[in-house]
Scaffold this motif. Sequence first.
Motif, PDB file in Angstrom:
ATOM      1  N   THR A  84      16.275  32.920   6.365  1.00 51.68           N
ATOM      2  CA  THR A  84      15.174  33.566   5.640  1.00 51.68           C
ATOM      3  C   THR A  84      13.817  33.198   6.227  1.00 51.68           C
ATOM      4  OG1 THR A  84      15.256  31.736   4.058  1.00 51.68           O
ATOM      5  CG2 THR A  84      16.467  33.730   3.495  1.00 51.68           C
ATOM      6  N   SER A 119       6.354  40.197  -8.315  1.00 53.41           N
ATOM      7  CA  SER A 119       6.667  38.859  -7.833  1.00 53.41           C
ATOM      8  C   SER A 119       5.814  37.765  -8.446  1.00 53.41           C
ATOM      9  CB  SER A 119       6.510  38.823  -6.302  1.00 53.41           C
ATOM     10  OG  SER A 119       7.423  39.696  -5.687  1.00 53.41           O
ATOM     11  N   GLY A 163      11.331  33.721  -1.089  1.00 56.35           N
ATOM     12  CA  GLY A 163      12.748  33.865  -0.799  1.00 56.35           C
ATOM     13  C   GLY A 163      13.265  32.914   0.258  1.00 56.35           C
TER      14      GLY A 163
END
Length: 554
Positions: free
Chosen positions: A275, A321, A499
């Motif tokens: 990620t 978010s 993330g």
Amino acid sequence: MAAKVGQSEAQRTPVRLGQGMRALWVLRVDEPGVVAARTFPVVEAGLRRTAVATESAKLAVPAPLPTSSAVLEAVVGEILPSTPALGGDDGASDAAVAASAAGLWPLCLHRTGPLVVVVAPSVKPGAQHAGRLVDEPSVTVGHGLAATLAELLAGYAPGYDLAHMGVIDVFVAFALPLGTVLTLDLPAIRKYMAHKPRDLIASVQGPAAVAKIPASKPFLAKSRSRQVVDIRVSESVRAVQYDVPHLADVCVVQGSLQVKALLEGVPEVTVMAPTLAQVESLALDPAVSVFEPTTGKLSLIPPLETLAVAQYSVPVSVPGSLPIRGFYQQSPLGPQTIHLLIQLKLCVKADVGYCQVRIPFHNHGQITHVDLRPSAGIVNVTADRRALVWILTERWSVGNAEVELPGTITFHGSPRLLDVDAAALAPQPPQPTPTSLALDELNAGSAVALASLAADAAAADAARTAVAHLAAPSDDPFCVASNAYIALDFKMTNTTLSGVHIARDAVSVYPKTRTKLNVDHELVSSDYIIWNSLGASRHGVDLSDLLATAPAPS
């Protein structure tokens, strides 16, 4: 050929670290000899790659580095006789110069007593024709590097015992790893040297291991019963919420991957972070020896202290978010009483370590009575009685995600700004505005508009100055009437907003050893603001939008 760089020019030029140095020599000129010589193949290879990429490759490729004896001969035979600033032998001469000798250009020299520090900075091909030396960042940093090392070596005067010159190795490992200047902070370097790393290395692995120590880990951990590796993904979020249709909320996330390893020897730590390879604006520390963008694999030999091996930023979609979604309303009930309502909703699955909401009341006087009914936590009044702090002490999770704080507050006396003319601080009506008028006349080429705009700005500044004198030291002249905000301070664990996630089985140590592994993820707030939806708020304005909506010149 030598040219002395003026002190005033060097002070005006900002020192930008991270510059590369091709080589470093420490010479002794009273009894000519080479005390130490260090070359940096990484910088040399990068310089040659840059040169080959240019159009005139044959002319741009830098000349090979001369031998240490050739540099010594050039300094003693050419530079010192022609440079009075470096000619003293009483230990007080420490002037820095930039010179060309032994086929190298430029060379930065700094003398302390019988020792001369010579640094060969990495400059772009053809830079000798570009102008002043002080305009080359690497030359400026090279001067600072030579001066810092010379000042460090001056502590060994007057004998300059060569047995102690091992400090040069430690200096290079800490301040100049792989040829890249990371710091010129001499007190920090001396503090780092207090660990006596070379003796420690020899005692742990034997004298033969001294040559194998990488630049990123000049010191080793002492023997301990438990080897520990700490991996932490730390992110900070800055956000502004308005809760009005014509203003979009703003959210910015910045993060870092931090590694700390208390391991014996010099093992390599590898982290698989797929990620991490997908984030934007990724910056890696020079200690990272391997990084694969496709898989996110990075390897390094971490130092003993915590090292941010990677730093990044990511775009965040708002409002989806936001970790905490908030709603704030404040309205007057009378000259001394206001009604407020705060609602907060936890929007991410995480463990909330702490959360505090600071509710300032600028220009309202001191709080005399509070009638609040929080659904969770407690509310305290600050010592100056000008703000409230809502402390959410209970464990906050997605199961009980929504909390609220309704109630009324009474102040002593009327709002302080009612005694002054606050018209300059109040929002102006949309038509006409000084900004649109100035843009209209500016597009028409009128100089009168500029003078009018400057006068308006001066008047507004004068009004704000007058208000600031009448208000309390902590009062904000913008926060009058219903113009108010709250600030959140929180910390969440086991979550990230970007993330980026590191699994425990994605961290390995080579050679394999019995190691305790700690992997943590945290999200902390930084300037997390929620404005009162019933008042005005500070917000950024896109100048291109103003120009697009400005009336066309007649």
